[in-house]
Write a protein that holds these residues in place. Sequence first.
Motif, short mmCIF file in Angstrom:
data_model
loop_
_atom_site.label_atom_id
_atom_site.label_comp_id
_atom_site.label_asym_id
_atom_site.label_seq_id
_atom_site.Cartn_x
_atom_site.Cartn_y
_atom_site.Cartn_z
N PHE A 33 0.83 -1.20 0.00
CA PHE A 33 0.00 0.00 0.00
C PHE A 33 0.87 1.26 0.00
O PHE A 33 0.64 2.19 -0.78
N LEU A 34 1.89 1.28 0.87
CA LEU A 34 2.78 2.44 0.92
C LEU A 34 3.52 2.61 -0.40
O LEU A 34 3.69 3.73 -0.89
N LYS A 35 3.97 1.53 -0.99
CA LYS A 35 4.72 1.59 -2.24
C LYS A 35 3.85 2.09 -3.39
O LYS A 35 4.29 2.88 -4.22
N ASN A 36 2.62 1.63 -3.45
CA ASN A 36 1.76 1.91 -4.61
C ASN A 36 0.86 3.13 -4.45
O ASN A 36 0.08 3.44 -5.35
N SER A 37 0.95 3.83 -3.34
CA SER A 37 0.11 5.01 -3.11
C SER A 37 0.95 6.27 -3.23
O SER A 37 1.93 6.45 -2.50
N ASN A 38 0.57 7.12 -4.13
CA ASN A 38 1.29 8.38 -4.32
C ASN A 38 1.10 9.29 -3.11
O ASN A 38 -0.01 9.49 -2.64
N GLY A 39 2.19 9.85 -2.64
CA GLY A 39 2.13 10.82 -1.56
C GLY A 39 1.98 10.23 -0.17
O GLY A 39 1.87 10.97 0.79
N ILE A 40 1.98 8.92 -0.05
CA ILE A 40 1.89 8.32 1.28
C ILE A 40 3.23 7.68 1.59
O ILE A 40 3.73 6.84 0.86
N ASP A 41 3.83 8.11 2.69
CA ASP A 41 5.05 7.49 3.17
C ASP A 41 4.91 7.31 4.68
O ASP A 41 3.89 7.67 5.27
N PHE A 42 5.92 6.77 5.29
CA PHE A 42 5.82 6.49 6.72
C PHE A 42 5.56 7.76 7.53
O PHE A 42 4.79 7.74 8.50
N ASP A 43 6.16 8.87 7.13
CA ASP A 43 5.96 10.12 7.87
C ASP A 43 4.51 10.60 7.85
O ASP A 43 4.09 11.34 8.73
N HIS A 44 3.75 10.17 6.85
CA HIS A 44 2.35 10.58 6.74
C HIS A 44 1.39 9.42 7.01
O HIS A 44 0.19 9.53 6.79
N SER A 45 1.92 8.32 7.50
CA SER A 45 1.09 7.12 7.70
C SER A 45 0.06 7.30 8.82
O SER A 45 -0.91 6.55 8.87
N HIS A 46 0.24 8.29 9.66
CA HIS A 46 -0.74 8.54 10.72
C HIS A 46 -2.02 9.20 10.17
O HIS A 46 -3.01 9.30 10.89
N ARG A 47 -1.99 9.62 8.92
CA ARG A 47 -3.15 10.28 8.31
C ARG A 47 -4.05 9.30 7.55
O ARG A 47 -5.08 9.71 7.01
N HIS A 48 -3.67 8.05 7.51
CA HIS A 48 -4.42 7.06 6.73
C HIS A 48 -4.79 5.87 7.60
O HIS A 48 -3.99 5.42 8.42
N THR A 49 -6.02 5.40 7.41
CA THR A 49 -6.49 4.28 8.23
C THR A 49 -6.35 2.96 7.50
O THR A 49 -6.22 2.91 6.27
N LEU A 50 -6.43 1.92 8.26
CA LEU A 50 -6.32 0.56 7.73
C LEU A 50 -7.44 0.25 6.75
O LEU A 50 -7.28 -0.59 5.86
N SER A 51 -8.56 0.96 6.86
CA SER A 51 -9.68 0.72 5.95
C SER A 51 -9.31 1.04 4.50
O SER A 51 -9.97 0.56 3.57
N GLU A 52 -8.26 1.81 4.28
CA GLU A 52 -7.81 2.15 2.93
C GLU A 52 -6.92 1.07 2.30
O GLU A 52 -6.68 1.10 1.11
N VAL A 53 -6.45 0.15 3.10
CA VAL A 53 -5.48 -0.84 2.65
C VAL A 53 -6.17 -2.08 2.09
O VAL A 53 -6.95 -2.72 2.80
N PRO A 54 -5.89 -2.43 0.82
CA PRO A 54 -6.44 -3.68 0.29
C PRO A 54 -5.73 -4.87 0.94
O PRO A 54 -4.51 -4.88 1.07
N LEU A 55 -6.52 -5.84 1.37
CA LEU A 55 -5.96 -7.05 1.97
C LEU A 55 -5.78 -8.08 0.87
O LEU A 55 -6.74 -8.49 0.23
#
Length: 142
Positions: free
Chosen positions: A58-80
Amino acid sequence: MNIAFFLLPKSEVITTTLQATLRQTLERMEYHRYTAVPILSDNGHYVGTVTEGDLLWFLKNSNGIDFDHSHRHTLSEVPLRVQNKPVHIHAEMVDLIDLAKVQNFVPVVDDSDKFIGIVRRSEIIDYCAKQMFRAPSTAGEM
């Protein structure tokens, strides 16, 4: 054999929710040294299992999301990517064995489909090993 004998109860299982942030989930997994954890709904139902791979892809394939901004995104956004199937508490050991071939643990639910714990693959393997070595050998006996 009753699978309740092998059950690690919910109170001892590290879980998460779909509302948890990516950062919370990653930190929880790192702290407990787990590669996968069950996801529960607000009312205690098993939703699925999130793996390290799910989070990394998810982090690799999402533009603009990195570990420093991971607190802004919930697990509901992550495809399992992996759908770990649960069993009911009344399931047979053979059901656990089939699932343990492809899952690190098997989630267990009660008659109301509420999550009550897990059975670890290592427990299933130990059980199978004991059964193999306990069974008398008939090969070559006279």
